[in-house]
Design an enzyme around this catalytic site. Structure first.
Site, mmCIF file in Angstrom:
data_model
loop_
_atom_site.group_PDB
_atom_site.id
_atom_site.type_symbol
_atom_site.label_atom_id
_atom_site.label_comp_id
_atom_site.label_asym_id
_atom_site.label_seq_id
_atom_site.Cartn_x
_atom_site.Cartn_y
_atom_site.Cartn_z
ATOM 1 N N ARG A 1 -17.583 30.049 -20.997
ATOM 2 C CA ARG A 1 -16.979 30.774 -19.871
ATOM 3 C C ARG A 1 -17.234 32.276 -19.856
ATOM 4 N NH1 ARG A 1 -11.171 30.087 -18.004
ATOM 5 N NH2 ARG A 1 -10.561 30.475 -20.164
ATOM 6 N N ASP A 2 -17.910 32.830 -20.871
ATOM 7 C CA ASP A 2 -18.139 34.281 -20.831
ATOM 8 C C ASP A 2 -19.481 34.644 -21.460
ATOM 9 O OD1 ASP A 2 -17.481 36.855 -20.088
ATOM 10 O OD2 ASP A 2 -16.309 37.276 -21.899
ATOM 11 N N LEU A 3 -20.523 33.905 -21.090
ATOM 12 C CA LEU A 3 -21.852 34.226 -21.582
ATOM 13 C C LEU A 3 -22.364 35.487 -20.880
ATOM 14 C CD1 LEU A 3 -23.672 30.771 -21.716
ATOM 15 C CD2 LEU A 3 -22.906 32.153 -23.650
#
Length: 306
Positions: free
Chosen positions: A76-78
């Site tokens: 969810r936060d690449l």
């Protein structure tokens, strides 16, 4: 969970107000530093080969999260600041504070929208529902950044080019033959092979950032595409002086004599004490041979069907 492309958690601390996570040290810092701030930090720009290797490392790490771990996870936060580099410049994914368990099958789950603007998949930003495809979108944006050297959101650009994905799509749809080459980071040295490689990653990035989740590839496909572009193993040329090299024009008895002469042997008993033998010609003449080394004469151990 342990994987060579995920930053390893070494320990943690829960002591009153002290709440710490201890990760392995990654001395080369973040991909963001090397991609966008290399001048300020006195670094050299990343060449295309290194960018490609980093992209493959990240894809392999996320593939583990999605399909190879004991459960399926969504990062969810690449983004480049969450990709850390070791001394060997190999990449590892970090910052798992927003990770969620993925639902079984292709179902999505609803969650509070979190992450970083510019990397958020449109369906996630609008509905708050996620599948592993939101990570595919984020990785697509990272691929675009590696190709162009531009940030996902860049306020220094003209208003219609602030959002990298929108600008990228416009360039991809352009009929200008030079639009593609002009979009490549000028710090990348280009030759024919590099341009051909970038073209394939460009196409892959576009698919990863497709508007609909079902139109995006899965991480295994991304790994396959990127790995096919890296340097592959190739067999070396056969050394004619290699004693174990097979000369298919040489009769079997001569091959055996050549090997025996090299080893200084004439006859070697097998484990049972009796000598091994092979038929060296079609008249079934027996030739005493030593026990063959692994891999020797595998291609002609059968003569006259024996």
């Amino acid at each position: 969970m342990r994987h060579r492309h995920l930053v390893a958690l070494l320990g943690y601390c829960l002591d009153g107000n002290e709440r710490l996570l201890v990760y392995e040290y990654m001395p080369r810092g973040t991909l963001s530093q090397h991609l966008f701030h290399w001048k300020e930090e006195g670094r050299k720009p990343l060449d295309w080969t290194r960018r490609l290797a980093i992209a493959l490392d990240v894809a392999r790490g996320v593939e583990y999260l999605h399909t190879l771990a004991h459960q399926s996870f969504i990062h969810r936060d690449l983004k480049p600041s969450n990709i850390l580099l070791g001394d060997d410049m190999r990449a590892k994914v970090s910052d798992f504070g927003l990770v969620r368990l993925a639902p079984d099958g292709k179902y999505s789950i609803e969650t509070r929208v979190a992450g970083t603007f510019g990397y958020l998949a449109p369906e996630y930003a609008v509905t708050g529902r996620v599948t592993t495809k939101v990570d595919i979108f984020s990785l697509g944006v990272i691929l675009m950044e590696l190709i162009t050297g531009r940030k996902a959101l860049d306020e220094t650009q003209p208003e219609d080019s602030v959002h990298l994905v929108t600008w990228f799509r416009r360039v991809a749809a352009s009929k200008d033959e030079n639009a593609f080459k002009n979009a490549i980071d000028p710090n990348i040295s280009l030759d024919d092979d590099t341009v051909a490689s970038i073209e394939k990653v460009w196409e892959l990035a576009g698919h990863c950032c497709a508007r609909e989740p079902y139109q995006r590839p899965d991480m295994a496909h991304i790994v396959n595409v990127l790995s096919s572009l890296t340097v592959q193993w190739k067999p070396t040329e056969t050394d004619p002086d290699d004693v174990y090299g097979i000369d298919y024009d040489m009769p079997l008895p001569q091959v055996l004599k050549k090997w025996q002469a090299f080893e200084g042997l004439s006859q070697t008993a097998d484990d049972s004490g009796s000598s091994s033998s092979a038929y060296g010609s079609k008249d079934n003449t027996q030739t005493s041979i030593p026990t063959r080394p692994s891999g020797f004469a595998d291609s002609f151990t059968s003569v006259d069907g024996r």
